[in-house]
Design a protein around this motif. Sequence first.
Motif, PDB file in Angstrom:
ATOM      1  N   VAL A  65     -65.046 -90.974  20.911  1.00 61.80           N
ATOM      2  CA  VAL A  65     -63.833 -90.198  20.675  1.00 61.80           C
ATOM      3  C   VAL A  65     -63.305 -90.627  19.317  1.00 61.80           C
ATOM      4  N   ALA A  66     -63.128 -89.675  18.409  1.00 61.96           N
ATOM      5  CA  ALA A  66     -62.597 -89.976  17.077  1.00 61.96           C
ATOM      6  C   ALA A  66     -61.074 -89.991  17.137  1.00 61.96           C
ATOM      7  N   LEU A  67     -60.484 -91.108  16.715  1.00 60.28           N
ATOM      8  CA  LEU A  67     -59.035 -91.281  16.765  1.00 60.28           C
ATOM      9  C   LEU A  67     -58.479 -91.435  15.358  1.00 60.28           C
ATOM     10  N   TYR A  68     -57.442 -90.675  15.041  1.00 55.00           N
ATOM     11  CA  TYR A  68     -56.806 -90.740  13.728  1.00 55.00           C
ATOM     12  C   TYR A  68     -55.310 -90.975  13.910  1.00 55.00           C
ATOM     13  N   ALA A  69     -54.767 -91.900  13.109  1.00 52.08           N
ATOM     14  CA  ALA A  69     -53.321 -92.101  13.015  1.00 52.08           C
ATOM     15  C   ALA A  69     -52.870 -91.533  11.677  1.00 52.08           C
ATOM     16  N   ALA A  70     -51.855 -90.668  11.684  1.00 51.67           N
ATOM     17  CA  ALA A  70     -51.506 -89.928  10.470  1.00 51.67           C
ATOM     18  C   ALA A  70     -50.003 -89.932  10.217  1.00 51.67           C
ATOM     19  N   TYR A  71     -49.678 -89.815   8.929  1.00 51.71           N
ATOM     20  CA  TYR A  71     -48.291 -89.592   8.509  1.00 51.71           C
ATOM     21  C   TYR A  71     -48.308 -88.551   7.398  1.00 51.71           C
ATOM     22  N   LYS A  79     -52.426 -78.954   5.009  1.00 52.53           N
ATOM     23  CA  LYS A  79     -53.470 -78.205   4.318  1.00 52.53           C
ATOM     24  C   LYS A  79     -54.654 -77.912   5.244  1.00 52.53           C
ATOM     25  N   GLU A  80     -55.175 -76.705   5.079  1.00 46.27           N
ATOM     26  CA  GLU A  80     -56.319 -76.289   5.881  1.00 46.27           C
ATOM     27  C   GLU A  80     -57.514 -77.221   5.671  1.00 46.27           C
ATOM     28  N   ALA A  81     -57.706 -77.647   4.403  1.00 42.52           N
ATOM     29  CA  ALA A  81     -58.838 -78.529   4.103  1.00 42.52           C
ATOM     30  C   ALA A  81     -58.729 -79.858   4.839  1.00 42.52           C
ATOM     31  N   ASP A  82     -57.518 -80.379   4.996  1.00 44.03           N
ATOM     32  CA  ASP A  82     -57.324 -81.650   5.700  1.00 44.03           C
ATOM     33  C   ASP A  82     -57.634 -81.503   7.191  1.00 44.03           C
ATOM     34  N   ILE A  83     -57.154 -80.413   7.780  1.00 40.73           N
ATOM     35  CA  ILE A  83     -57.429 -80.166   9.196  1.00 40.73           C
ATOM     36  C   ILE A  83     -58.936 -80.010   9.413  1.00 40.73           C
ATOM     37  N   HIS A  90     -68.060 -81.849  16.339  1.00 39.79           N
ATOM     38  CA  HIS A  90     -68.002 -81.396  17.726  1.00 39.79           C
ATOM     39  C   HIS A  90     -67.527 -82.505  18.658  1.00 39.79           C
ATOM     40  N   HIS A  91     -67.353 -83.719  18.136  1.00 38.41           N
ATOM     41  CA  HIS A  91     -66.935 -84.830  18.987  1.00 38.41           C
ATOM     42  C   HIS A  91     -65.480 -84.684  19.424  1.00 38.41           C
ATOM     43  N   PRO A  92     -65.139 -85.210  20.595  1.00 37.92           N
ATOM     44  CA  PRO A  92     -63.731 -85.245  20.994  1.00 37.92           C
ATOM     45  C   PRO A  92     -62.903 -85.967  19.937  1.00 37.92           C
ATOM     46  N   THR A  93     -61.792 -85.361  19.528  1.00 44.69           N
ATOM     47  CA  THR A  93     -61.012 -85.878  18.405  1.00 44.69           C
ATOM     48  C   THR A  93     -59.530 -85.793  18.719  1.00 44.69           C
ATOM     49  N   SER A  94     -58.810 -86.835  18.316  1.00 46.75           N
ATOM     50  CA  SER A  94     -57.354 -86.871  18.484  1.00 46.75           C
ATOM     51  C   SER A  94     -56.714 -87.354  17.190  1.00 46.75           C
ATOM     52  N   LEU A  95     -55.757 -86.606  16.687  1.00 49.95           N
ATOM     53  CA  LEU A  95     -54.942 -87.027  15.541  1.00 49.95           C
ATOM     54  C   LEU A  95     -53.500 -87.100  16.006  1.00 49.95           C
ATOM     55  N   THR A  96     -52.896 -88.254  15.809  1.00 42.24           N
ATOM     56  CA  THR A  96     -51.546 -88.491  16.308  1.00 42.24           C
ATOM     57  C   THR A  96     -50.691 -89.108  15.218  1.00 42.24           C
ATOM     58  N   GLY A  97     -49.419 -88.698  15.133  1.00 38.81           N
ATOM     59  CA  GLY A  97     -48.521 -89.328  14.179  1.00 38.81           C
ATOM     60  C   GLY A  97     -47.314 -88.486  13.842  1.00 38.81           C
ATOM     61  N   ASP A  98     -46.562 -88.985  12.872  1.00 35.12           N
ATOM     62  CA  ASP A  98     -45.356 -88.327  12.379  1.00 35.12           C
ATOM     63  C   ASP A  98     -45.773 -87.313  11.327  1.00 35.12           C
ATOM     64  N   LEU A  99     -45.877 -86.066  11.720  1.00 33.82           N
ATOM     65  CA  LEU A  99     -46.378 -85.013  10.833  1.00 33.82           C
ATOM     66  C   LEU A  99     -45.254 -84.182  10.220  1.00 33.82           C
ATOM     67  N   LYS A 100     -44.008 -84.464  10.587  1.00 30.70           N
ATOM     68  CA  LYS A 100     -42.850 -83.721  10.053  1.00 30.70           C
ATOM     69  C   LYS A 100     -43.037 -82.211  10.232  1.00 30.70           C
ATOM     70  N   SER A 101     -43.713 -81.833  11.289  1.00 26.91           N
ATOM     71  CA  SER A 101     -43.991 -80.417  11.555  1.00 26.91           C
ATOM     72  C   SER A 101     -43.202 -79.987  12.789  1.00 26.91           C
ATOM     73  N   ASP A 149     -43.114 -86.564  16.189  1.00 26.80           N
ATOM     74  CA  ASP A 149     -44.423 -87.155  16.466  1.00 26.80           C
ATOM     75  C   ASP A 149     -45.231 -86.227  17.374  1.00 26.80           C
ATOM     76  N   LEU A 150     -46.406 -85.869  16.909  1.00 26.71           N
ATOM     77  CA  LEU A 150     -47.254 -84.907  17.606  1.00 26.71           C
ATOM     78  C   LEU A 150     -48.649 -85.474  17.824  1.00 26.71           C
ATOM     79  N   VAL A 151     -49.377 -84.832  18.719  1.00 25.88           N
ATOM     80  CA  VAL A 151     -50.797 -85.131  18.898  1.00 25.88           C
ATOM     81  C   VAL A 151     -51.565 -83.824  18.807  1.00 25.88           C
ATOM     82  N   ILE A 152     -52.671 -83.851  18.033  1.00 27.87           N
ATOM     83  CA  ILE A 152     -53.551 -82.694  17.911  1.00 27.87           C
ATOM     84  C   ILE A 152     -54.885 -83.083  18.543  1.00 27.87           C
TER      85      ILE A 152
END
Length: 216
Positions: A65-71, A79-83, A90-101, A149-152
């Motif tokens: 599982v790929a885990l990312y912590a982001a701000y 940005k679309e390129a970042d997403i 195709h691996h299970p992926t989670s990005l979590t953090g303060d995205l100000k979104s 704070d969100l999780v994608i």
Amino acid sequence: MNARGIAKKKNELRAFISDNEIDMALLSETFFKASHTCNIPNYIAYRTDRNTKPGGGTAILSAIVALYAAYSSPQNDIKEADIHAVFNSHHPTSLTGDLKSKYPQWDSKTLNRKGKQLKENSDERNLTVDAPTEDTHIHTPSGSTDVLDLVILKNLMTPSYLETINDHLPVIMTVSIENSNIQQIIRTTNWQKSEQSLKLKPTYINTDNDIDTAIK
């Protein structure tokens, strides 16, 4: 597992791993060279290839599982390129953090530019965006609160719960891999029966010559 060559058996290997819900597969005699690929969905491969002569090679296939912590600062766009860079696997992926979104669907009190950008990008890629049901940020000195704070998630189940516990409140998150029904499987080997079935006798290795004799 002694694979005796994987290149022409990838479909069988995928099926075996899936049917038996294998978390980690240890393979010998992969016969892989550096030019070979071993792409098993939701697994990462650690390989030692034998490039100097035929045969040999080992590999470990591990579920990941790929885990990312982001701000993301308020001034920056989502940005679309970042997403794409984070979720192109195709691996299970989670990005979590303060995205100000901010987006009302994620329990935000307002809607902002970054929220629209994230919503568009996540919908295009069929990503799940979730947030705690309680505010995660206290603005000082006004005292106003909101969810920042969100999780994608990709190929992961929606969090079973998201909780805040304490200016940013810690978030506790629990997720599970999609379509997984993990069971504990304990097997024991009857070595005596195996020896009789294979008509083998124990080989005792004491010297280098013993090794040569055993593998002939």
